[in-house]
Design an enzyme around this catalytic site. Structure first.
Site, PDB file in Angstrom:
ATOM      1  CD  GLU A  37      -4.508   8.858   0.883  1.00  0.00           C
ATOM      2  OE1 GLU A  37      -3.385   9.299   0.564  1.00  0.00           O
ATOM      3  OE2 GLU A  37      -4.691   7.687   1.256  1.00  0.00           O
ATOM      4  CE1 TYR A 120      -1.179   7.919  -3.406  1.00  0.00           C
ATOM      5  CE2 TYR A 120      -1.790   9.906  -2.195  1.00  0.00           C
ATOM      6  CZ  TYR A 120      -1.545   8.544  -2.231  1.00  0.00           C
ATOM      7  OH  TYR A 120      -1.686   7.800  -1.087  1.00  0.00           O
ATOM      8  CG  ASP A 138       2.290   5.911  -1.233  1.00  0.00           C
ATOM      9  OD1 ASP A 138       2.843   4.888  -1.690  1.00  0.00           O
ATOM     10  OD2 ASP A 138       1.855   5.969  -0.063  1.00  0.00           O
ATOM     11  CB  CYS A 206      10.382  -9.658  -5.193  1.00  0.00           C
ATOM     12  SG  CYS A 206      11.267  -8.086  -5.057  1.00  0.00           S
TER      13      CYS A 206
END
Length: 340
Positions: A37, A120, A138, A206
């Site tokens: 990460e 994060y 992210d 969506c």
């Protein structure tokens, strides 16, 4: 439905990455997850994949990384972005060993106490390595959520509503798989341009797809023009070696080996900041580099110096410059300096 549909898709289509456990597995290594990460921040998967393997081979555990020499880690970091992240990597590894017996905290709150671990990274490690329910957002996830909920505000103003929306779809179970599935969806399907909506497992839910213009979410942010700065980079040579210095620990490219430079300013500074009183020759070579917040152009000056320059530094064999771990801008200058 969103979480279930996405996890079913992930079970079939998950990317195979060296730091990942297979879908449905609880075997993720916290050290590998954390290391990946940090390396992936503002760096592509394609770049990180081979470098991650090199790091694990050299430093296979958090204890091994904590014991690394600062200079070795900084040299190994070359090409992976901001060197402040490398300094934070070492500080974090040492804190995990010193304060936690080599075990990463297993909660977001605990992870946030570590040096260099922000919201994060704490959420990603908590979810992926420890299975904690955490909202992991992210850049890829921001885009997916903005389209799912037709959040039209530009970034960064859209971040609070995007995070709030992501909170509503993050499941209790398989939180790590869900986070990685959202990343994979954003990387390979819900791409910035020409999203592959017909391949998307979430298109039925969506709002962006329903609008007919999913690529417009979120609205693009206005990019300010980057200021232009100038400097001179000095190639000082003696007996097949070039003079390298160590940049100050604080600031851009802190702690890294580099060719000497003067100050970076709005106008070309000529020979200001030369490391020695030598017969400098301006080569006419210009080295251009783009940082996040500004553009830099360095003019290359060259000299041969038989005596020791002022200040601290080291003579580095020109034939082995590729082992010096120079940051990209100075690696560019070194290639041209050797030829000019």
């Amino acid at each position: 439905m969103i979480a279930a549909d996405l996890l079913a898709w992930y079970d079939r289509h998950a990317r195979v990455l060296p730091w990942r456990a297979p879908p449905g597995s609880n075997a993720a290594d916290p050290y590998a997850v954390w290391l990946s990460e940090v390396m992936l921040q503002q760096t592509s998967v394609a770049t990180v994949r081979p470098r991650f393997a090199e790091f694990l081979e050299r430093w296979p555990s958090v204890e091994a990384l904590a014991a690394a020499a600062d200079a070795d880690l900084m040299a190994a970091w070359a090409g992976l972005g901001y060197y402040a992240r490398a300094r934070n990597l070492l500080a974090c590894a040492r804190a995990v060993v010193r304060e936690h017996g080599g075990r990463f905290p297993d909660t977001e709150a605990g992870l946030r106490t570590l040096p260099g671990v922000g919201d994060y990274t704490a959420a990603a490690v908590a979810a992926i390595a420890f299975g904690r329910r955490a909202v992991v957002v992210d850049a890829n996830v921001e885009r997916v959520v903005a389209r799912l909920f037709a959040i039209a505000q530009p970034l960064p103003a859209a971040r609070p509503p995007i995070r709030a929306a992501a909170e509503t779809i993050t499941p209790e179970a398989r939180a790590g798989d869900f986070a990685q599935a959202m990343m994979d969806l954003g990387s390979g399907v819900c791409t910035p341009r020409a999203p592959k909506c017909l391949l998307c497992p979430l298109r039925g839910d969506c709002a962006g797809f329903a609008s007919g213009t999913p690529e417009t979410f979120p609205a693009p942010k206005t990019k300010a023009a980057k200021p232009q700065r100038h400097g001179t980079v000095f190639w000082l040579e003696r007996n097949g070696a070039v003079w390298l210095v160590r940049r100050p620990d604080k600031g851009l490219l802190g702690g890294m080996r580099a060719l000497p430079t003067g100050a970076w300013s709005d106008a070309p500074p000529a020979l200001a900041g030369a490391p020695a009183d030598a017969a400098w020759r301006m080569t006419g070579v210009r080295v251009d580099h783009v940082f996040t917040h500004f553009r830099l152009q360095l003019a290359l000056a060259k000299a041969v110096e038989p005596s020791q320059p002022d200040g601290e530094g080291e003579w580095w064999p020109i034939a082995e410059l590729d082992k010096a771990g120079l940051p990209t801008v100075f690696a560019k200058a070194a290639r041209q300096g050797n030829e000019a």
